[in-house]
Write a protein that holds these residues in place. Structure first.
Motif, mmCIF file in Angstrom:
data_model
loop_
_atom_site.group_PDB
_atom_site.id
_atom_site.type_symbol
_atom_site.label_atom_id
_atom_site.label_comp_id
_atom_site.label_asym_id
_atom_site.label_seq_id
_atom_site.Cartn_x
_atom_site.Cartn_y
_atom_site.Cartn_z
ATOM 1 N N GLN A 185 33.340 36.469 44.297
ATOM 2 C CA GLN A 185 32.793 36.615 42.847
ATOM 3 C C GLN A 185 32.628 37.563 41.862
ATOM 4 O O GLN A 185 32.758 37.263 40.679
ATOM 5 N N ASN A 186 32.662 38.911 42.837
ATOM 6 C CA ASN A 186 32.733 40.093 41.510
ATOM 7 C C ASN A 186 33.757 40.997 41.322
ATOM 8 O O ASN A 186 33.228 42.178 41.030
ATOM 9 N N GLY A 187 34.622 40.346 42.695
ATOM 10 C CA GLY A 187 36.124 41.296 42.914
ATOM 11 C C GLY A 187 35.550 42.719 43.443
ATOM 12 O O GLY A 187 34.218 42.888 44.298
ATOM 13 N N VAL A 188 37.252 43.215 43.801
ATOM 14 C CA VAL A 188 36.933 44.010 45.110
ATOM 15 C C VAL A 188 37.233 45.087 44.109
ATOM 16 O O VAL A 188 37.981 45.785 43.755
ATOM 17 N N GLY A 189 36.719 46.916 44.203
ATOM 18 C CA GLY A 189 36.429 48.193 43.485
ATOM 19 C C GLY A 189 36.876 47.401 41.961
ATOM 20 O O GLY A 189 35.982 47.096 41.678
ATOM 21 N N PHE A 190 37.673 48.300 41.524
ATOM 22 C CA PHE A 190 37.983 47.639 39.968
ATOM 23 C C PHE A 190 39.305 46.418 40.531
ATOM 24 O O PHE A 190 38.928 46.046 39.142
ATOM 25 N N VAL A 191 39.086 45.618 41.122
ATOM 26 C CA VAL A 191 40.299 43.941 41.015
ATOM 27 C C VAL A 191 38.808 43.551 40.664
ATOM 28 O O VAL A 191 37.746 42.873 41.300
ATOM 29 N N PRO A 192 38.831 43.096 39.471
ATOM 30 C CA PRO A 192 38.036 41.911 39.307
ATOM 31 C C PRO A 192 37.600 40.249 39.928
ATOM 32 O O PRO A 192 39.109 40.162 40.053
ATOM 33 N N GLY A 193 37.005 39.478 40.057
ATOM 34 C CA GLY A 193 36.875 38.528 41.046
ATOM 35 C C GLY A 193 37.764 37.645 40.234
ATOM 36 O O GLY A 193 38.622 37.132 41.487
ATOM 37 N N VAL A 194 38.763 37.084 39.374
ATOM 38 C CA VAL A 194 39.424 35.869 39.085
ATOM 39 C C VAL A 194 40.805 37.048 39.463
ATOM 40 O O VAL A 194 41.417 35.718 40.212
ATOM 41 N N LEU A 195 40.782 37.739 39.991
ATOM 42 C CA LEU A 195 42.616 38.125 40.208
ATOM 43 C C LEU A 195 42.411 38.264 41.368
ATOM 44 O O LEU A 195 43.436 37.539 42.023
ATOM 45 N N VAL A 196 41.548 38.481 42.523
ATOM 46 C CA VAL A 196 41.075 38.385 43.718
ATOM 47 C C VAL A 196 41.447 36.284 43.667
ATOM 48 O O VAL A 196 42.419 36.620 45.040
ATOM 49 N N LYS A 197 40.803 36.102 43.064
ATOM 50 C CA LYS A 197 41.112 34.617 43.173
ATOM 51 C C LYS A 197 42.765 34.007 42.749
ATOM 52 O O LYS A 197 43.274 33.195 43.803
ATOM 53 N N LEU A 198 43.660 34.670 41.859
ATOM 54 C CA LEU A 198 44.833 34.099 41.635
ATOM 55 C C LEU A 198 45.455 34.264 42.264
ATOM 56 O O LEU A 198 46.442 34.395 43.057
ATOM 57 N N VAL A 199 45.619 35.891 43.263
ATOM 58 C CA VAL A 199 45.860 36.480 44.462
ATOM 59 C C VAL A 199 46.332 35.428 45.798
ATOM 60 O O VAL A 199 47.131 34.897 46.311
ATOM 61 N N VAL A 200 44.653 34.786 46.177
ATOM 62 C CA VAL A 200 44.564 33.668 46.996
ATOM 63 C C VAL A 200 45.394 32.481 46.708
ATOM 64 O O VAL A 200 46.176 32.054 47.386
ATOM 65 N N LEU A 201 45.766 32.281 44.826
ATOM 66 C CA LEU A 201 46.285 30.677 44.508
ATOM 67 C C LEU A 201 47.531 30.993 44.726
ATOM 68 O O LEU A 201 48.514 30.371 44.896
ATOM 69 N N ALA A 202 47.590 32.656 44.505
ATOM 70 C CA ALA A 202 49.320 32.738 44.952
ATOM 71 C C ALA A 202 49.883 32.476 46.123
ATOM 72 O O ALA A 202 51.364 31.695 46.869
ATOM 73 N N LEU A 203 48.921 32.736 47.181
ATOM 74 C CA LEU A 203 49.269 32.292 48.598
ATOM 75 C C LEU A 203 49.049 31.071 49.779
ATOM 76 O O LEU A 203 49.864 30.351 49.470
ATOM 77 N N ILE A 204 48.403 30.419 48.550
ATOM 78 C CA ILE A 204 48.210 29.128 48.980
ATOM 79 C C ILE A 204 49.354 28.159 48.310
ATOM 80 O O ILE A 204 49.499 27.758 48.868
ATOM 81 N N TRP A 205 49.499 28.782 47.409
ATOM 82 C CA TRP A 205 50.916 28.498 46.784
ATOM 83 C C TRP A 205 52.299 28.202 48.110
ATOM 84 O O TRP A 205 53.142 27.449 48.237
ATOM 85 N N ALA A 206 52.332 29.655 47.932
ATOM 86 C CA ALA A 206 53.315 30.581 48.692
ATOM 87 C C ALA A 206 53.106 29.599 51.109
ATOM 88 O O ALA A 206 54.167 28.911 50.732
ATOM 89 N N TYR A 207 52.288 29.740 50.947
ATOM 90 C CA TYR A 207 51.963 28.867 52.144
ATOM 91 C C TYR A 207 52.451 26.871 52.043
ATOM 92 O O TYR A 207 53.080 26.759 52.773
ATOM 93 N N LEU A 208 51.638 26.568 50.714
ATOM 94 C CA LEU A 208 51.993 25.084 50.831
ATOM 95 C C LEU A 208 53.758 24.719 50.658
ATOM 96 O O LEU A 208 54.038 24.006 51.311
ATOM 97 N N HIS A 209 54.858 25.673 49.766
ATOM 98 C CA HIS A 209 55.842 25.828 49.522
ATOM 99 C C HIS A 209 56.842 25.822 50.426
ATOM 100 O O HIS A 209 57.569 25.182 50.787
#
Length: 144
Positions: free
Chosen positions: A71-95
């Motif tokens: 929701q709020n991010g980690v340190g200077f990394v916003p939460g949206v970027l964290v979600k995008l990285v997790v989405l990239a991991l979801i794609w990588a795992y599924l593919h």
């Protein structure tokens, strides 16, 4: 008199900037290349996955920190970027999973190595990966 076969074209000096952009990759080779890319992505992001797992199960306080990271991010990394990285991991795992099953199937089945079957299985892998990634990404971003 036997017929002489046509001489195939021979390419000795391939210019990567001129020749490669115009080369049309078969769908099966694109899926195979993406299988390798997804494996590298999962390997590189493994410390992030371990951090997510550890933070999510250590305690109630760490789980609250885990939810806050989305929701709020980690340190200077916003939460949206964290979600995008997790989405990239979801794609990588599924593919990686679907393309790996496709590769195993082609190793076992003689029919799977035909050009048409390879193209069809590559289409199935791409469609399944995209549909599931979009569905899980919608859940991740709170659309349902």
């Amino acid at each position: 008199m036997p017929e002489i076969a046509k001489k195939r074209p021979e390419f000795r000096n391939i210019n990567a900037f001129r020749d490669l952009p115009t080369y049309r990759w078969p769908l099966a080779s694109i899926v195979s290349g993406m299988h390798r890319i997804s494996g590298v992505l999962m390997f590189v992001l493994l410390p992030f996955v371990i951090w997510l797992f550890d933070t999510s199960i250590s305690s109630e306080i760490s789980f609250a920190r885990f939810r806050s990271a989305f929701q709020n991010g980690v340190g200077f990394v916003p939460g949206v970027l964290v979600k995008l990285v997790v989405l990239a991991l979801i794609w990588a795992y599924l593919h990686h999973l679907f393309a790996g099953v496709r590769h195993l199937w082609s190793d076992v089945s003689h029919a799977a190595v035909a050009k048409a079957a390879g193209a069809r299985s590559a289409q199935i892998v791409l469609v399944a990966t995209i549909v599931l990634t979009v569905a899980l990404g919608a859940k991740l971003f709170g659309l349902y």
